[in-house]
Design a protein around this motif. Sequence first.
Motif, PDB file in Angstrom:
ATOM      1  N   GLY A   1       0.797  -1.281  -0.025  1.00  0.00           N
ATOM      2  CA  GLY A   1      -0.008  -0.095   0.009  1.00  0.00           C
ATOM      3  C   GLY A   1       0.776   1.099  -0.111  1.00  0.00           C
ATOM      4  N   LEU A   2       1.997   1.205  -0.356  1.00  0.00           N
ATOM      5  CA  LEU A   2       2.999   2.508  -0.423  1.00  0.00           C
ATOM      6  C   LEU A   2       2.426   3.372  -1.358  1.00  0.00           C
ATOM      7  N   GLU A   3       2.321   4.621  -1.072  1.00  0.00           N
ATOM      8  CA  GLU A   3       1.731   5.805  -1.992  1.00  0.00           C
ATOM      9  C   GLU A   3       2.593   6.840  -2.229  1.00  0.00           C
ATOM     10  N   PRO A   4       2.783   7.529  -3.239  1.00  0.00           N
ATOM     11  CA  PRO A   4       3.436   8.744  -3.501  1.00  0.00           C
ATOM     12  C   PRO A   4       3.006   9.893  -2.808  1.00  0.00           C
ATOM     13  N   TYR A   5       3.839  10.980  -2.534  1.00  0.00           N
ATOM     14  CA  TYR A   5       3.297  12.186  -1.863  1.00  0.00           C
ATOM     15  C   TYR A   5       2.696  12.084  -0.416  1.00  0.00           C
ATOM     16  N   SER A   6       3.277  11.178   0.209  1.00  0.00           N
ATOM     17  CA  SER A   6       2.719  10.764   1.522  1.00  0.00           C
ATOM     18  C   SER A   6       3.946  10.372   2.582  1.00  0.00           C
ATOM     19  N   ILE A   7       3.290  10.206   3.620  1.00  0.00           N
ATOM     20  CA  ILE A   7       4.382   9.860   4.782  1.00  0.00           C
ATOM     21  C   ILE A   7       3.625   8.486   5.503  1.00  0.00           C
ATOM     22  N   GLN A   8       4.506   7.447   5.673  1.00  0.00           N
ATOM     23  CA  GLN A   8       4.115   6.175   5.818  1.00  0.00           C
ATOM     24  C   GLN A   8       4.872   5.699   6.898  1.00  0.00           C
ATOM     25  N   LYS A   9       4.383   4.697   7.869  1.00  0.00           N
ATOM     26  CA  LYS A   9       5.230   3.967   8.624  1.00  0.00           C
ATOM     27  C   LYS A   9       5.144   2.541   8.429  1.00  0.00           C
ATOM     28  N   VAL A  10       6.320   1.456   8.272  1.00  0.00           N
ATOM     29  CA  VAL A  10       6.339   0.375   8.002  1.00  0.00           C
ATOM     30  C   VAL A  10       6.146  -0.211   9.482  1.00  0.00           C
TER      31      VAL A  10
ATOM     32  N   SER B   1      14.038  -1.568  20.180  1.00  0.00           N
ATOM     33  CA  SER B   1      12.641  -1.535  20.274  1.00  0.00           C
ATOM     34  C   SER B   1      11.967  -0.218  20.009  1.00  0.00           C
ATOM     35  N   LYS B   2      12.797   0.847  20.193  1.00  0.00           N
ATOM     36  CA  LYS B   2      12.041   2.286  19.854  1.00  0.00           C
ATOM     37  C   LYS B   2      12.256   2.560  18.750  1.00  0.00           C
ATOM     38  N   TYR B   3      12.965   2.031  17.709  1.00  0.00           N
ATOM     39  CA  TYR B   3      13.135   2.416  16.299  1.00  0.00           C
ATOM     40  C   TYR B   3      11.774   2.076  15.408  1.00  0.00           C
ATOM     41  N   GLU B   4      11.576   3.044  14.529  1.00  0.00           N
ATOM     42  CA  GLU B   4      10.349   2.834  13.603  1.00  0.00           C
ATOM     43  C   GLU B   4      10.993   3.157  12.214  1.00  0.00           C
ATOM     44  N   HIS B   5      10.302   2.669  11.251  1.00  0.00           N
ATOM     45  CA  HIS B   5      10.610   2.786   9.872  1.00  0.00           C
ATOM     46  C   HIS B   5       9.731   3.606   9.209  1.00  0.00           C
ATOM     47  N   PHE B   6      10.400   4.979   8.729  1.00  0.00           N
ATOM     48  CA  PHE B   6       9.370   5.918   8.157  1.00  0.00           C
ATOM     49  C   PHE B   6       9.631   6.116   6.718  1.00  0.00           C
ATOM     50  N   ILE B   7       8.812   6.306   5.731  1.00  0.00           N
ATOM     51  CA  ILE B   7       8.855   6.257   4.463  1.00  0.00           C
ATOM     52  C   ILE B   7       8.194   7.823   4.060  1.00  0.00           C
ATOM     53  N   PHE B   8       9.051   8.816   3.500  1.00  0.00           N
ATOM     54  CA  PHE B   8       8.369   9.922   2.967  1.00  0.00           C
ATOM     55  C   PHE B   8       8.583   9.897   1.390  1.00  0.00           C
ATOM     56  N   PHE B   9       7.624   9.697   0.886  1.00  0.00           N
ATOM     57  CA  PHE B   9       7.734   9.467  -0.568  1.00  0.00           C
ATOM     58  C   PHE B   9       7.195  10.876  -1.259  1.00  0.00           C
ATOM     59  N   PHE B  10       8.280  11.145  -2.008  1.00  0.00           N
ATOM     60  CA  PHE B  10       8.226  12.470  -2.920  1.00  0.00           C
ATOM     61  C   PHE B  10       7.977  12.214  -4.356  1.00  0.00           C
ATOM     62  N   HIS B  11       8.002  13.339  -5.285  1.00  0.00           N
ATOM     63  CA  HIS B  11       7.817  13.251  -6.643  1.00  0.00           C
ATOM     64  C   HIS B  11       8.959  12.386  -7.539  1.00  0.00           C
ATOM     65  N   ASP B  12      10.161  12.685  -7.203  1.00  0.00           N
ATOM     66  CA  ASP B  12      11.474  12.396  -7.929  1.00  0.00           C
ATOM     67  C   ASP B  12      12.399  11.500  -6.823  1.00  0.00           C
ATOM     68  N   ARG B  13      11.960  11.696  -5.464  1.00  0.00           N
ATOM     69  CA  ARG B  13      12.868  10.766  -4.611  1.00  0.00           C
ATOM     70  C   ARG B  13      11.992  10.045  -3.581  1.00  0.00           C
ATOM     71  N   CYS B  14      12.596   9.105  -3.027  1.00  0.00           N
ATOM     72  CA  CYS B  14      12.082   8.265  -1.982  1.00  0.00           C
ATOM     73  C   CYS B  14      12.932   8.606  -0.640  1.00  0.00           C
ATOM     74  N   PHE B  15      12.521   8.857   0.414  1.00  0.00           N
ATOM     75  CA  PHE B  15      13.261   8.928   1.922  1.00  0.00           C
ATOM     76  C   PHE B  15      12.873   8.030   2.782  1.00  0.00           C
ATOM     77  N   GLU B  16      13.798   7.214   2.926  1.00  0.00           N
ATOM     78  CA  GLU B  16      13.344   6.237   4.125  1.00  0.00           C
ATOM     79  C   GLU B  16      14.340   6.358   5.156  1.00  0.00           C
ATOM     80  N   ILE B  17      13.721   6.078   6.476  1.00  0.00           N
ATOM     81  CA  ILE B  17      14.689   6.109   7.868  1.00  0.00           C
ATOM     82  C   ILE B  17      14.072   5.387   8.702  1.00  0.00           C
TER      83      ILE B  17
END
Length: 162
Positions: free
Chosen positions: A86-95, A120-136
């Motif tokens: 369900g990954l979507e562009p132009y959005s913020i998501q948590k895995v 245990s405190k870590y979370e995986h976030f995705i900020f999906f932009f137009h030309d790039r994808c940022f994951e942390i």
Amino acid sequence: MRIEQITEKFQIDVGAPTPTILSNEHNLYLIFYVSNVDPNWDGTTIHMRTEDDEGIVTVKFDRFAQFKFGSPNDEAISGHPLYELGLEPYSIQKVIDSEWIKELIKMNSVHPYHKDELFSKYEHFIFFFHDRCFEIVAEGYSIEEKSELNMRAEIERISKLL
């Protein structure tokens, strides 16, 4: 593993969000343009962004473990390994139940003082932009309340904090 959508008070600009990363080993800042449509815009012109344009958001990540920045873009999103979830562009998501975090735990397990619970405190976030994808992978994030109005001034402000 699953994707959870995150709603904030802003919308990532779908045209040219120009994501910019400033980081040291402790903190990471992600700065980008948000949707700011001129109510008088008739759709016949294109606005080319400059670093003096207003309408930015700065996201601060504390205690990050690792990040990725680059491909895929919005046109190749279906090639991302998490697209089927369900990954979507132009959005913020948590895995949720992230394989990436499990890989980080495994890599660190050779450390003499390793403990799985340190992750245990870590979370995986995705900020999906137009030309790039940022994951942390980080302990969380916050939206900077006192950011400057334009990209140039905000980069200068954050640079002084690092």
